[in-house]
Design a protein around this motif. Structure first.
Motif, mmCIF file in Angstrom:
data_model
loop_
_atom_site.group_PDB
_atom_site.id
_atom_site.type_symbol
_atom_site.label_atom_id
_atom_site.label_comp_id
_atom_site.label_asym_id
_atom_site.label_seq_id
_atom_site.Cartn_x
_atom_site.Cartn_y
_atom_site.Cartn_z
ATOM 1 N N THR A 277 -3.702 -7.161 6.842
ATOM 2 C CA THR A 277 -3.151 -7.867 5.688
ATOM 3 C C THR A 277 -2.259 -8.976 6.200
ATOM 4 O O THR A 277 -1.334 -8.730 6.989
ATOM 5 C CB THR A 277 -2.351 -6.913 4.773
ATOM 6 N N GLY A 281 1.127 -10.636 1.993
ATOM 7 C CA GLY A 281 0.105 -9.934 1.225
ATOM 8 C C GLY A 281 0.645 -8.703 0.519
ATOM 9 O O GLY A 281 1.863 -8.483 0.456
ATOM 10 N N ASP A 300 -5.398 -2.929 -0.262
ATOM 11 C CA ASP A 300 -4.729 -4.052 0.399
ATOM 12 C C ASP A 300 -5.383 -5.372 0.006
ATOM 13 O O ASP A 300 -6.490 -5.397 -0.552
ATOM 14 C CB ASP A 300 -4.749 -3.884 1.926
ATOM 15 N N THR A 301 -4.689 -6.455 0.304
ATOM 16 C CA THR A 301 -5.229 -7.798 0.060
ATOM 17 C C THR A 301 -5.555 -8.456 1.401
ATOM 18 O O THR A 301 -5.343 -9.646 1.587
ATOM 19 C CB THR A 301 -4.220 -8.664 -0.723
ATOM 20 N N GLY A 302 -6.068 -7.654 2.324
ATOM 21 C CA GLY A 302 -6.340 -8.134 3.674
ATOM 22 C C GLY A 302 -7.621 -8.933 3.800
ATOM 23 O O GLY A 302 -8.156 -9.451 2.818
ATOM 24 N N GLY A 358 -9.775 -8.300 0.318
ATOM 25 C CA GLY A 358 -9.151 -7.022 0.618
ATOM 26 C C GLY A 358 -10.073 -5.833 0.501
ATOM 27 O O GLY A 358 -11.278 -5.968 0.256
#
Length: 380
Positions: A277, A281, A300-302, A358
Motif C-alpha cells: 500500500t 493509502g 487495502d488500496t495497494g 487494491g
C-alpha cells in the motif's frame, strides 16, 4: 466405446466389462493387450460394484491373482489387506475423483483416479486407475529432510552473526564511528532477511511433513489480531496509512487455535497489505461473527494483483511482477504458508483484487463447536 454393442442399443447396459463385445474377440484381445502392458494398475467395476477386470499391474500392487477377486463386490475386497485403504477411499458408491493419494502400506503409496463408465444415459460401472508414486514421495521426503537439515545449520550460523552484530550496534564493544555503524546496520538487516528466508524454508518443510500445527488451545482471537496489528504500527505511521480495525470484543467467541501459527498467517497477510500500500493509502480490517465461523477481511488500496497472475498467488515462491518492482526482497512463501495454516484450522481463505485499486483478503475460522476435534488431540 469398446464395450458398446454392435447395434448401438445403449439402453442394454453392459453387465460386466466385456458383455457388450462378446462377439468381437479381436477387440477384446486388443483391450487386454493394452491393459497388460499399461504401466499403471487398472480396476473395472460393473454397475453392481463387482470387480470385472484387473490388469497384471494391479494384481502385483495388491498381491492377488485375478481369479481370487473377479466377481467380488467392492466390500468383499476388504478380505485382502492391501485392498482395505482403497475400499475406504472409494466409498460405498465408488465416488468420482482425480489423483487422490492412498497409502497401501509403508512401502507403497498410490495416486488414485476414479471415473464412472456410462452406457448411454446409464451408469455402467467405474474405472479405477492406480499410479505408483512411492518413489516420488520418497524423493520429496529426502528433499524435505535435506532442506530442513541445511536450513537448521545455516540458521544456527546466521543467528550467531546476528547477535555479534547486535553487540557491535549496542556499543558493547565500544563506540563506533558513524560510517562504520551504518555498514554494520546494513549487514545486520541483510543477515536478518537471510534468517527470515531460512525460517520460511523450515516452515514449508514442516508443512510438507505434516508436522506444522502443534499447540491447539481455546484462544481469544480479538487479543491475537490486536497484537498482530500492533507489530505493524511503526510502519503504518511511517507511511501515513489510514488504518482501521473494527470488531466487537463482546461478540467474538473463543476458538480453537494454534496461536503462534495463526499469528504467522495474519502477519503474512497484513505485511503484504502494509508493504504494497503506497504512502497515504488505506487499510481496513474487520472481524465479523456468523453462526459457525468468524470472518476476517483485510482490505487495502495497494497495487493489487494482475488478473493473469491471481491463480498463482498462493503458490510457493510466487511473486507478481508489479510487487517485485516495489519491493525486491521477499521469499514468495508468505501466502503459501498463510493458506496452509488457515486450511489446517478447517478454515477458508480467498481474495479479490484489481490492479492499481487494491485487494481484499478474506479468511474464515470455525467456532469452538465446529472445531471440537482439537480438544481430543486427534488432529495431528
Amino acid at each position: 466405446m469398446f464395450w458398446e454393442r454392435k447395434n448401438n442399443k445403449q439402453e442394454d447396459a453392459p453387465q460386466d466389462f466385456f458383455s457388450g463385445v462378446q462377439d468381437n474377440k479381436e477387440e477384446i484381445n486388443k483391450v487386454l493387450a493394452v491393459l497388460a502392458y499399461f504401466t499403471d494398475g487398472v480396476l473395472v467395476f460393473d454397475h453392481n460394484k463387482k470387480i470385472s477386470l484387473i490388469n497384471p499391474q494391479a494384481e502385483n500392487i495388491f498381491g492377488v491373482k485375478k481369479e481370487e477377486v473377479l466377481g467380488k463386490p467392492l466390500f468383499q475386497l476388504n478380505e485382502f489387506p492391501n485392498f482395505k485403504p482403497l475400499v475406504s477411499l472409494l466409498g460405498g458408491e465408488i465416488q468420482e475423483f482425480q489423483k487422490k493419494e492412498v497409502v497401501i502400506n509403508k512401502n507403497l503409496i498410490l495416486e488414485v483416479s476414479s471415473s464412472h463408465i456410462a452406457a448411454g444415459s446409464q451408469k455402467a460401472g467405474a474405472l479405477i486407475v492406480l499410479h505408483n508414486i512411492t518413489r516420488e514421495k520418497l524423493v520429496e521426503t529426502m528433499k524435505s529432510e535435506f532442506v530442513t537439515l541445511a536450513a537448521h545449520q545455516l540458521r544456527t550460523h546466521t543467528s550467531a552473526v546476528k547477535w555479534s552484530l547486535r553487540m557491535l550496534l549496542d556499543g558493547d564493544l565500544g563506540k563506533m564511528p558513524e560510517e562504520q555503524r551504518k555498514v554494520i546496520e546494513e549487514a545486520y538487516q541483510t543477515n536478518d532477511k537471510a534468517i527470515q528466508l531460512l525460517n520460511d524454508l523450515l516452515n514449508v518443510a514442516r508443512i510438507e511433513e505434516g508436522k506444522f500445527l502443534s499447540k491447539i488451545a481455546s484462544s481469544d482471537f480479538g487479543v491475537l489480531i490486536k497484537s498482530v496489528v500492533q507489530t505493524f504500527s511503526k510502519e503504518i505511521k511511517k507511511k501515513k496509512i489510514n488504518f482501521s480495525l473494527e470488531f466487537s470484543d463482546a461478540s467474538l467467541p473463543k476458538i480453537m487455535l494454534d496461536v503462534d501459527k495463526m499469528r504467522m498467517a495474519l502477519e503474512n497477510i497484513i505485511d503484504n497489505a502494509v508493504r504494497y500500500t503506497l504512502p497515504g493509502g488505506k487499510i481496513a480490517i474487520s472481524v465479523s461473527v456468523g453462526k459457525k465461523e468468524i470472518e476476517v477481511k483485510i482490505k487495502d488500496t495497494g497495487i493489487g494483483i494482475p488478473e493473469d497472475r491471481q491463480n498463482k498467488i498462493f503458490s510457493k515462491f510466487f511473486r507478481a511482477e508489479n510487487a517485485m518492482k516495489i519491493e525486491t526482497e521477499g521469499t514468495g512463501l508468505g501466502l503459501f504458508i498463510a493458506k496452509y495454516i488457515v486450511e489446517a484450522h478447517d478454515g477458508r481463505i480467498w481474495f479479490e483484487s484489481e490492479p492499481g485499486k487494491g485487494s481484499v483478503f478474506c479468511l474464515t475460522l470455525p467456532t469452538k463447536e465446529e472445531f471440537a476435534e482439537y480438544l481430543t488431540g486427534e488432529f495431528y
